[in-house]
Design a protein around this motif. Structure first.
Motif, PDB file in Angstrom:
ATOM      1  N   ARG A 153       5.786  31.909 -41.929  1.00  0.00           N
ATOM      2  CA  ARG A 153       7.196  31.720 -41.928  1.00  0.00           C
ATOM      3  C   ARG A 153       7.823  32.955 -41.758  1.00  0.00           C
ATOM      4  NH1 ARG A 153       8.961  33.390 -47.326  1.00  0.00           N
ATOM      5  NH2 ARG A 153       7.106  33.738 -48.673  1.00  0.00           N
ATOM      6  N   ARG A 154       9.087  33.163 -40.993  1.00  0.00           N
ATOM      7  CA  ARG A 154       9.791  34.198 -40.521  1.00  0.00           C
ATOM      8  C   ARG A 154      10.404  34.868 -41.828  1.00  0.00           C
ATOM      9  NH1 ARG A 154      10.963  35.829 -35.413  1.00  0.00           N
ATOM     10  NH2 ARG A 154       8.771  35.284 -35.275  1.00  0.00           N
ATOM     11  N   VAL A 155      10.271  36.384 -41.997  1.00  0.00           N
ATOM     12  CA  VAL A 155      11.074  36.974 -42.932  1.00  0.00           C
ATOM     13  C   VAL A 155      12.029  37.880 -42.309  1.00  0.00           C
ATOM     14  CG1 VAL A 155      10.878  38.933 -44.509  1.00  0.00           C
ATOM     15  CG2 VAL A 155       8.972  37.367 -44.394  1.00  0.00           C
ATOM     16  N   MET A 156      11.972  38.392 -41.113  1.00  0.00           N
ATOM     17  CA  MET A 156      12.752  39.226 -40.221  1.00  0.00           C
ATOM     18  C   MET A 156      12.199  39.124 -38.768  1.00  0.00           C
ATOM     19  SD  MET A 156      12.291  42.962 -41.500  1.00  0.00           S
ATOM     20  CE  MET A 156      11.836  43.999 -39.885  1.00  0.00           C
ATOM     21  N   ALA A 157      13.050  39.742 -37.953  1.00  0.00           N
ATOM     22  CA  ALA A 157      12.771  39.762 -36.514  1.00  0.00           C
ATOM     23  C   ALA A 157      11.342  40.453 -36.655  1.00  0.00           C
ATOM     24  CB  ALA A 157      13.769  40.173 -35.752  1.00  0.00           C
ATOM     25  N   GLY A 158      10.355  39.829 -36.059  1.00  0.00           N
ATOM     26  CA  GLY A 158       9.081  40.779 -35.745  1.00  0.00           C
ATOM     27  C   GLY A 158       8.152  40.682 -36.872  1.00  0.00           C
TER      28      GLY A 158
END
Ligand SMILES: [Zn+2]
Lengths: 221, 222
Positions: free
Chosen positions: A112-117
């Motif tokens: 899952r994405r937490v922040m860009a990158g």
């Protein structure tokens, strides 16, 4: 060749069997990459065997051996090879201790994405005692940095692919970086390929500068 | 595999291995006379018994193994907190595992006692069900192999165990006790520190000292 190893205390806890599941995951994964620590653990296990030799024996029940032989009589021929774990294709390059954990999970683990990158994947290992403890994989895209933060407990980061740097040094595949409350750091992935690491945290993380979304990184959902 | 055992394994195909092994055994023979206070079987014999079980499903060999190890494994489990009935059950489970795994036993990697210690340790962790234990998989494609070592530094797992026994006996009481606590009380470093009312750093450094002494002793013997 790995340059950053777990401390001897952690290897001893692994060899004696006292390590938590999360710690054993960290050590077993490091051992996959590190012949030096494998040798150390073998020696510690040899110490365990030697102590077993000198233990004051405790007599088994009189029929004990017959009972065991009886159960053996009903068993097929011994088979001993460990079966490779079955995992989704995207996890196939990971070391087997992590694959076994993924294969044992009853839900399909997903990034899952937490922040860009920056993506994380929670692992179903039982973490060490303490609120805010967690066991997860973290993937940083090349050149991306995690915002400056510190820890209330200890955090261990084991590199599985790529590499990263923070104030304490440069870490490559197999290396373990450990941090405690005294260190505020801003790990940044090397340029080139994404940095994937196994992260075991024994206490909540404190952000140096609060960023709402990032909090989701550190709270189990 | 440990460095010492890797040396042993890498030398497996050479003539020098046979030489190294026979001198190691001769050396070892002297060791066990001084260092077998339990009056048990000599390690070499125990290794062969496991191999006999693995190769031929030899039940007589298994009985002799049981006679030697079952009381030790049961005592270990009691020390680790099982009540005697649980310890009996778990010990039987562990001995079943010895039978099942016997085919994969390789005496050049670990001696009988070490191998059975790891089985009993893992059986106990399984039985707690609160935790699993992650294990190194020697067949992992990600495994980074150890560098091959020269054949003249070969030492057998048995010889090392013999040296360790002597080294443990020579440790100061306090250090030997901490090692016992670490292996036989299911205590992490932090728990030992809390129980002994010592700072964690002190426990770690005393254990490190004890392990350092053991290593130095074993290395001096070479
Ligand atoms: Zn290492």
């Amino acid at each position: 060749m790995t340059r950053h190893h777990p401390d001897q205390a952690m290897l001893l806890d692994y060899a004696s069997g006292a390590a938590s599941e999360a710690e054993s995951l960290l050590v077993a994964t490091h051992l996959t990459y590190c012949p030096r620590c494998r040798s150390e653990v073998d020696e510690l296990e040899c110490l365990g065997g030697t102590l077993l030799d000198s233990i004051e024996p405790s007599l088994p029940a009189p029929s004990s051996c017959d009972e065991v032989l009886d159960r053996l009589g009903r068993e097929p021929r011994p088979t001993s090879r460990p079966v490779p774990p079955q995992v989704l294709p995207q996890f196939q390059g990971l070391p087997r201790p992590i694959q076994r954990l993924l294969a044992a999970s009853d839900r399909v683990p997903a990034w899952r994405r937490v922040m860009a990158g920056l993506d994380v994947l929670d692992l179903p290992a039982r973490p060490p005692e303490g609120a805010g403890s967690m066991v997860r994989l973290m993937r940083l895209q090349p050149g991306v940095a995690v915002p400056q933060h510190t820890h209330r407990g200890e955090e261990f980061t084991l590199v599985l692919a790529g590499g990263f740097s923070d104030d304490t040094g440069h870490y490559q595949v197999g290396d373990i970086a450990s941090c405690d409350g005294s260190i505020s750091h801003r790990p940044a992935a090397d340029l080139g390929e994404p940095c994937v690491s196994l992260v075991v945290t024994t206490g909540p993380v404190r952000l140096a500068s609060p960023i709402g979304r990032l909090a989701s990184l550190f709270v189990r959902v | 595999m440990c460095m010492l055992c890797a040396m042993e394994a890498s030398a497996r195909t050479t003539v020098s291995r046979r030489l190294a092994r026979s001198s190691a055994l001769a050396h070892h023979g002297r060791m066990t006379q001084q260092a077998s206070p339990t009056g048990g079987r000599v390690p070499d014999e125990l290794d062969s018994l496991i191999q006999a079980v693995g190769r031929n499903q030899d039940k007589q060999a298994f009985r002799r193994l049981f006679e030697h190890f079952a009381p030790r494994v049961k005592a270990y489990l009691i020390r680790m907190g099982s009540d005697p009935a649980q310890a009996e059950d778990l010990m039987q489970e562990a001995m079943l595992m010895v039978w099942r795994r016997s085919e994969s036993f390789d005496p050049s990697q670990a001696g009988a006692s070490t191998w059975i210690f790891t089985i009993a340790r893992n059986k106990r962790i399984d039985s707690l069900r609160r935790e699993r234990r992650a294990e190194l998989d020697p067949e992992d494609p990600s495994l980074v192999p150890a560098a091959p070592a020269s054949a003249d530094s070969v030492i057998s797992a048995q010889e090392r165990a013999g040296q360790l026994r002597i080294a443990i006996a020579a440790l100061p009481g306090e250090q030997a006790r901490l090692l016992q606590l670490a292996f036989y009380e299911d205590k992490t470093h932090s728990e030992i520190a809390a129980d002994e009312r010592l700072p964690l750093g002190t426990v770690k450094s005393r254990l490190r000292l004890a392990l350092g002494r053991l290593r130095k002793h074993v290395e001096d013997e070479r």
